[in-house]
Design an enzyme around this catalytic site. Structure first.
Site, short mmCIF file in Angstrom:
data_model
loop_
_atom_site.label_atom_id
_atom_site.label_comp_id
_atom_site.label_asym_id
_atom_site.label_seq_id
_atom_site.Cartn_x
_atom_site.Cartn_y
_atom_site.Cartn_z
CE LYS B 79 1.88 -8.26 2.59
NZ LYS B 79 2.13 -8.53 1.85
CB SER B 154 -1.56 -9.15 0.76
OG SER B 154 -0.21 -9.04 0.09
CB SER B 178 1.48 -8.53 -1.89
OG SER B 178 -0.39 -9.20 -2.09
#
Lengths: 95, 509
Positions: B79, B154, B178
């Site tokens: 990420k 996210s 997330s």
């Protein structure tokens, strides 16, 4: 929330926003604040606050010299630099 | 035969048996990315040369008979919120476009030390604020189950990369859900470890008291193997817990729920929950009972206030954390005319560099922390946090784990909730309490909702430092469900090759 207040907040947060943006965010903030204000229903005086879920106090590490970023590495992302330092726009006004 | 459809543990076994090399495995995944990522848009940046060079080194080490880590040579998607030395790290924001950090996050350091091969950086909502990746400054990622839908957020890039078989493992971060919500809507597995067990050093802060990195995978065992690699004490993070991490891999291999007490949270059912979500949740509960677990219905009344508390605490911390983006030391700097002061440049840069959701949250946090409102908003939210912790403590005095659906609905359409912040925030209603209490949580696939054939997530929550319970219960449920489905739920995903052409690039005709 008054538009004047929203402008003040944007100023505190150091974010430039157009009038159009300010009006839009004014409406959104009102909606969100109305919704989150319900925390007050249960937040009684005798309840302590929790700022961190896992409590810790006085976290120190040993005071040892270790290698860190070189001057060049630390400056590698700088928008501007001069004489191995960060170069920033003027900080004080003319007067 | 090892392929991109294998699990990470199968790939690791093939590498060990020298049936395949890490270079071949890594190349296979780049080939897949080339084929499908124009439609999925899981990645913001790829480091093909670096990853292949690293894979070669690992192959050489293996050939020389060196003892290697269990995940050595396995590809991973990272990420874009975690720093990786000299690699672009944008956090999904224009304000960090082209920034290349001069240091590795501890998570990356651990991945490197274990010879995990980082393929590239995955898309995310700007500064991890969102539930859909629609807040990314670089355009949304798409759900491999249906490219017109969101892959969660996210960490939607990470979850999409797993479901699209672009990577067998990924790293996510979870501030309010997330990791878990993206896992739920893509039919993958995601774990938010106990707060303080995975170092936050080099994790670009959104809400420091809530942020926690964790493993994302396609199976419970794969998640455990990655968990073991990234978790552990780090003196560079002052909130890091200096205690041994429970043996999550052993727990994932065990999967035995006979006699285990499972608490069902009453507050996370009913109105606002999609029918198919509740049906799959109930089905999983029935399976756990058949396996010998005991169900206890529990009430956690303060959970009803968790969302409200979260949307005061997280923005408050964000308003402070994001003050570091000041256009002075790194990142974007925009000045419109010569002679503008530092403060003017700061305002202009932040005005242009941050997207609408980030501005919304900074403004909200600034308000909640401002004098005159502090006690009513931020102060009250911290008290609610205490109540939520107490509810969990009470619940865990009666049961071993708590369970709920991970999210109230399956993946929604891209654009459907983009203009309604409050509707968007509701996605995190089941995942937020764990962040506020610092405990661990896992989401694993519970099947497909009958009304839309989209994945549903089953959430497990365990007390602080008992993350092995997540894996034990998760593995038991997964084993039974795989038997029922004839394998992983992702076997039922539509063939991406047929879908991608339609969505590749912009305005393709």
């Amino acid at each position: 929330m008054e538009l004047k207040e929203v402008k003040h907040l944007a100023n505190l947060a150091r974010i430039e926003m157009s009038d159009e943006e300010l009006i839009k965010i004014q409406k959104e903030l009102d909606l969100i604040l109305n919704s989150v204000a319900r925390v007050q229903e249960v937040a009684k005086d005798d309840i302590p606050a929790t700022s961190h879920a896992i409590e810790m106090v006085n976290v120190f590490r040993k005071d040892e010299v270790k290698s860190s970023l070189s001057n060049q590495e630390a400056l590698s992302g700088a928008p501007a630099q001069e004489e191995a330092r960060f170069k920033v726009p003027q900080i004080l006004g003319e007067e | 035969m090892t392929s991109i459809f294998s699990t990470a543990s199968e790939m690791a076994e093939s590498l060990k048996q020298k049936e395949i090399s890490s270079v071949e495995l890594v190349q296979m995944h780049y080939d897949r990315i080339e084929k499908v990522d124009s439609g999925v848009h899981a990645f913001l940046h790829l480091d093909k040369a670096g990853a292949l060079a690293k894979a070669k080194i690992i192959d050489d080490k293996r050939a020389a008979g060196e003892k290697l880590s269990p995940l050595a040579g396995i590809p991973l998607a990272l990420k874009d919120v975690l720093t990786q030395k000299n690699q672009p790290t944008t956090c999904g924001s224009k304000i960090l476009e082209n920034w290349r950090p001069p240091y590795d996050s501890t998570v990356v350091e651990r991945l490197n030390a274990n010879d995990v091969v980082i393929l590239g950086k995955t898309n995310m909502d700007e500064f991890a604020m969102g539930s859909s990746t629609e807040n990314s400054a670089y355009g949304p990622s798409r759900n491999p189950w249906d490219l017109t839908r969101i892959p969660g957020g996210s960490g939607g890039g990470s979850s999409a990369s797993l479901a699209a078989f672009e990577a067998p493992l990924a790293i996510g971060t979870d501030t309010g859900g997330s990791i878990r919500q993206p896992a739920a809507v893509t039919g993958t597995v995601g774990v938010k470890p106990t707060y303080g067990t995975v170092s936050r050093y080099g994790l670009i802060a959104f809400s420091s008291s809530l942020d926690q990195a964790g493993p994302c995978a396609r199976t419970v065992l794969d998640a455990a193997l990655l968990h073991q690699v990234i978790a552990g004490y780090d003196e560079k993070d002052s909130t890091s817990i200096n205690q041994p991490i429970p043996d999550v891999v052993a727990a994932a291999k065990k999967g035995e729920v006979k006699g285990i007490k499972i608490g069902v949270v009453k507050e996370f059912q009913g109105e606002g929950y999609q029918k198919g979500v509740l049906n799959r949740f109930q089905e999983s509960l029935d399976i756990l009972v058949n396996l010998g677990a005991e169900l206890v219905e529990l009430s956690c009344p303060s959970f009803d206030y968790a969302l409200a508390a979260y949307y005061l605490i997280a923005p408050s911390e964000a308003s402070s954390n994001l003050a570091r983006f000041d256009a002075m030391r790194y990142g974007l700097r925009i000045s419109e005319t010569a002679g503008q002061s530092a403060e003017e440049v700061m305002r202009i840069t932040r005005g242009k560099g941050f997207g609408p959701e980030v501005k919304r949250r900074i403004m909200l946090g600034t308000y909640a922390l401002s004098s005159g409102y502090y006690d009513a908003y931020y102060g009250s939210a911290l008290k609610v946090r205490t109540l939520i912790k107490r509810d969990f403590e009470k619940a865990f005095s009666q049961v071993d784990v708590l369970v709920s659906p991970t999210a109230p609905t399956t993946a929604f359409k891209i654009g459907e909730k983009a203009n309604d912040p409050l509707a968007m925030y509701l996605n995190d209603i089941c995942t937020i309490p764990t962040n506020l209490a610092g405990i661990g949580g896992m989401s694993l696939p519970a099947g497909l909702a009958e009304e839309d054939n989209l994945p549903v997530g089953f959430q497990i929550m365990a007390p602080v430092m008992q993350d092995d319970r997540l894996y034990n219960v998760g593995a038991a449920l997964e084993r039974a469900l795989h038997e029922k489905w004839g394998g992983n739920i992702l076997k039922q995903i539509p063939d991406l090759n047929n879908l991608v052409g339609i969505f590749a690039g912009k305005g393709s005709n």
